[in-house]
Design a protein around this motif. Structure first.
Motif, PDB file in Angstrom:
ATOM      1  N   ASN A  61       0.736  -1.140  -0.045  1.00  0.00           N
ATOM      2  CA  ASN A  61      -0.045   0.098   0.008  1.00  0.00           C
ATOM      3  C   ASN A  61       0.722   1.239  -0.131  1.00  0.00           C
ATOM      4  N   GLY A  62       2.059   1.236  -0.494  1.00  0.00           N
ATOM      5  CA  GLY A  62       2.710   2.331  -0.783  1.00  0.00           C
ATOM      6  C   GLY A  62       3.434   2.989   0.745  1.00  0.00           C
ATOM      7  N   PHE A  63       3.515   2.031   1.804  1.00  0.00           N
ATOM      8  CA  PHE A  63       4.310   2.310   2.974  1.00  0.00           C
ATOM      9  C   PHE A  63       5.743   1.883   2.625  1.00  0.00           C
ATOM     10  N   GLU A  64       6.529   2.555   3.521  1.00  0.00           N
ATOM     11  CA  GLU A  64       7.946   2.166   3.712  1.00  0.00           C
ATOM     12  C   GLU A  64       8.529   2.566   5.005  1.00  0.00           C
ATOM     13  N   ALA A  65       9.567   1.951   5.683  1.00  0.00           N
ATOM     14  CA  ALA A  65      10.095   2.286   6.796  1.00  0.00           C
ATOM     15  C   ALA A  65      11.681   2.357   6.717  1.00  0.00           C
ATOM     16  N   GLU A  66      12.298   3.034   7.379  1.00  0.00           N
ATOM     17  CA  GLU A  66      13.781   2.921   7.333  1.00  0.00           C
ATOM     18  C   GLU A  66      14.365   2.691   8.895  1.00  0.00           C
ATOM     19  N   PHE A  67      15.132   1.632   8.802  1.00  0.00           N
ATOM     20  CA  PHE A  67      15.682   1.172   9.959  1.00  0.00           C
ATOM     21  C   PHE A  67      17.099   2.178  10.385  1.00  0.00           C
ATOM     22  N   LYS A  68      17.117   2.735  11.486  1.00  0.00           N
ATOM     23  CA  LYS A  68      18.225   3.617  11.931  1.00  0.00           C
ATOM     24  C   LYS A  68      18.721   3.231  13.246  1.00  0.00           C
ATOM     25  N   LYS A  69      19.809   2.402  12.976  1.00  0.00           N
ATOM     26  CA  LYS A  69      20.466   1.886  14.130  1.00  0.00           C
ATOM     27  C   LYS A  69      21.056   2.695  15.213  1.00  0.00           C
ATOM     28  N   SER A  70      21.515   3.978  14.742  1.00  0.00           N
ATOM     29  CA  SER A  70      22.111   4.785  15.360  1.00  0.00           C
ATOM     30  C   SER A  70      21.078   5.798  16.253  1.00  0.00           C
ATOM     31  N   GLU A  71      19.865   5.622  15.701  1.00  0.00           N
ATOM     32  CA  GLU A  71      18.522   6.346  16.293  1.00  0.00           C
ATOM     33  C   GLU A  71      17.402   5.381  17.040  1.00  0.00           C
ATOM     34  N   THR A  72      17.983   3.957  16.752  1.00  0.00           N
ATOM     35  CA  THR A  72      17.252   3.044  17.384  1.00  0.00           C
ATOM     36  C   THR A  72      15.634   3.443  16.782  1.00  0.00           C
ATOM     37  N   SER A  73      15.464   3.768  15.491  1.00  0.00           N
ATOM     38  CA  SER A  73      14.215   3.864  14.874  1.00  0.00           C
ATOM     39  C   SER A  73      13.855   3.199  13.936  1.00  0.00           C
ATOM     40  N   PHE A  74      12.457   3.033  13.636  1.00  0.00           N
ATOM     41  CA  PHE A  74      12.060   2.256  12.417  1.00  0.00           C
ATOM     42  C   PHE A  74      10.452   3.073  12.245  1.00  0.00           C
ATOM     43  N   HIS A  75      10.815   4.176  11.713  1.00  0.00           N
ATOM     44  CA  HIS A  75       9.449   4.913  11.411  1.00  0.00           C
ATOM     45  C   HIS A  75       8.963   4.846  10.170  1.00  0.00           C
ATOM     46  N   LEU A  76       7.628   4.953   9.988  1.00  0.00           N
ATOM     47  CA  LEU A  76       6.674   4.426   9.087  1.00  0.00           C
ATOM     48  C   LEU A  76       6.248   5.729   8.140  1.00  0.00           C
ATOM     49  N   THR A  77       6.435   5.775   6.974  1.00  0.00           N
ATOM     50  CA  THR A  77       6.045   6.717   6.149  1.00  0.00           C
ATOM     51  C   THR A  77       5.433   6.262   4.779  1.00  0.00           C
ATOM     52  N   LYS A  78       4.559   7.182   4.251  1.00  0.00           N
ATOM     53  CA  LYS A  78       3.935   7.179   2.884  1.00  0.00           C
ATOM     54  C   LYS A  78       3.837   8.465   2.487  1.00  0.00           C
ATOM     55  N   PRO A  79       4.330   8.754   1.299  1.00  0.00           N
ATOM     56  CA  PRO A  79       4.323  10.122   0.597  1.00  0.00           C
ATOM     57  C   PRO A  79       3.040  10.695   0.518  1.00  0.00           C
ATOM     58  N   SER A  80       1.819  10.032   0.270  1.00  0.00           N
ATOM     59  CA  SER A  80       0.656  10.618  -0.144  1.00  0.00           C
ATOM     60  C   SER A  80      -0.621   9.868   0.688  1.00  0.00           C
ATOM     61  N   ALA A  81      -1.350  10.353   1.817  1.00  0.00           N
ATOM     62  CA  ALA A  81      -2.092   9.487   2.537  1.00  0.00           C
ATOM     63  C   ALA A  81      -3.380   9.439   1.692  1.00  0.00           C
ATOM     64  N   HIS A  82      -4.037   8.157   1.947  1.00  0.00           N
ATOM     65  CA  HIS A  82      -5.391   7.905   1.231  1.00  0.00           C
ATOM     66  C   HIS A  82      -6.398   7.790   2.230  1.00  0.00           C
ATOM     67  N   MET A  83      -7.511   8.004   1.921  1.00  0.00           N
ATOM     68  CA  MET A  83      -8.700   7.841   2.872  1.00  0.00           C
ATOM     69  C   MET A  83      -8.721   6.400   3.470  1.00  0.00           C
ATOM     70  N   SER A  84      -8.282   5.308   2.740  1.00  0.00           N
ATOM     71  CA  SER A  84      -8.294   3.883   3.244  1.00  0.00           C
ATOM     72  C   SER A  84      -7.212   3.511   4.174  1.00  0.00           C
ATOM     73  N   ASP A  85      -6.206   4.533   4.438  1.00  0.00           N
ATOM     74  CA  ASP A  85      -5.135   4.206   5.271  1.00  0.00           C
ATOM     75  C   ASP A  85      -5.481   4.637   6.858  1.00  0.00           C
ATOM     76  N   ALA A  86      -6.531   5.104   7.012  1.00  0.00           N
ATOM     77  CA  ALA A  86      -7.137   5.500   8.279  1.00  0.00           C
ATOM     78  C   ALA A  86      -7.418   3.897   8.909  1.00  0.00           C
ATOM     79  N   ALA A  87      -6.562   4.094  10.248  1.00  0.00           N
ATOM     80  CA  ALA A  87      -6.555   2.397  10.871  1.00  0.00           C
ATOM     81  C   ALA A  87      -5.697   2.706  12.127  1.00  0.00           C
ATOM     82  N   GLU A  88      -5.551   1.639  12.762  1.00  0.00           N
ATOM     83  CA  GLU A  88      -4.593   1.449  13.844  1.00  0.00           C
ATOM     84  C   GLU A  88      -3.170   0.679  13.475  1.00  0.00           C
ATOM     85  N   TYR A  89      -2.019   1.551  13.693  1.00  0.00           N
ATOM     86  CA  TYR A  89      -0.796   0.760  13.250  1.00  0.00           C
ATOM     87  C   TYR A  89      -0.180   0.736  14.519  1.00  0.00           C
TER      88      TYR A  89
END
Lengths: 115, 115
Positions: A61-89
């Motif tokens: 569904n166009g989502f991607e995430a980047e693993f950043k070890k130095s920041e201990t992060s794994f943020h989820l992104t999508k360039p353009s939100a669609h109404m159908s993306d409304a949900a719990e993540y």
């Protein structure tokens, strides 16, 4: 010990705007990281996963995430939100070696998409 | 294969009654997990089976809870003498040996309401 922190229990974006859902993890061993989506009264569906290969992971569904070890992060992104993306993540972490059997989930981020 | 199936989808019971839920995992998956999800929270691990062996149980799994997986196929989760605090979504998931790469496949859950 492993844990996941999701910053922001509720995120609202306009349709067509960037989606950014934050996840920080804690793990004493190299982690496997996952993002799941849950629609009302449904189970969890896997969006994408990081398993020590490429640090930028593309999912469904166009989502991607980047693993950043130095920041201990794994943020989820999508360039353009669609109404159908409304949900719990939910972001989840597990151990990369196969002795650990649990996934540790964050408390979730509810995404609202405004038309 | 139709994925992980859970039955029933919804269960309303009176406090003190016993309830049993069933999970049918993906047929080639030898690992089966039970999670509990309360409102506004991420799923929490309850127990794990590899084939028919129950290998791990959470402290959340009080002595009123029992899970079985006879013959390493379907699994049942029984709650005896239900309490209002047992009201939650009970999620079943399965995975193959290479869990880290594939992640879990979740069922749609059984929503328990104790009145």
């Amino acid at each position: 010990a492993q844990s996941v922190t999701q910053l922001g229990s509720h995120v609202s974006v306009s349709e067509g705007a960037l989606v950014l859902l934050r996840c920080n993890y804690s793990s004493s061993v190299p982690p496997y990281l996952f993002w799941y989506v849950q629609y009302p009264n449904q189970g969890l569906q896997l969006l994408l996963k990081y398993t020590s290969a490429a640090t930028l992971v593309k999912g469904i569904n166009g989502f991607e995430a980047e693993f950043k070890k130095s920041e201990t992060s794994f943020h989820l992104t999508k360039p353009s939100a669609h109404m159908s993306d409304a949900a719990e993540y939910f972001c989840a972490v597990s151990e990369s070696k196969d002795t650990g059997n649990q996934f540790y989930f964050g408390t979730g981020t509810s995404l609202t998409v405004i038309p | 294969d139709t994925g992980v199936s859970q039955d029933p989808r919804h269960k309303i019971t009176k406090r003190g009654q016993n309830v049993t839920f069933r999970c049918d995992p993906i047929s080639e998956h030898n690992r089966l997990y039970w999670y509990r999800q309360t409102l506004g929270q991420g799923p929490e691990f309850l127990t794990y089976f590899q084939n028919e062996a129950q290998l791990e149980k959470s402290r959340l799994l009080s002595d009123r809870f029992s899970a079985e997986r006879p013959k390493g196929s379907f699994s049942t989760l029984e709650i005896q003498r239900t309490e209002q605090g047992d009201s939650a979504m009970y999620l079943c998931a399965s995975s193959d040996k290479d869990r880290g790469r594939s992640g879990y496949t979740f069922g749609s859950g059984t929503r328990l309401t104790v009145v």
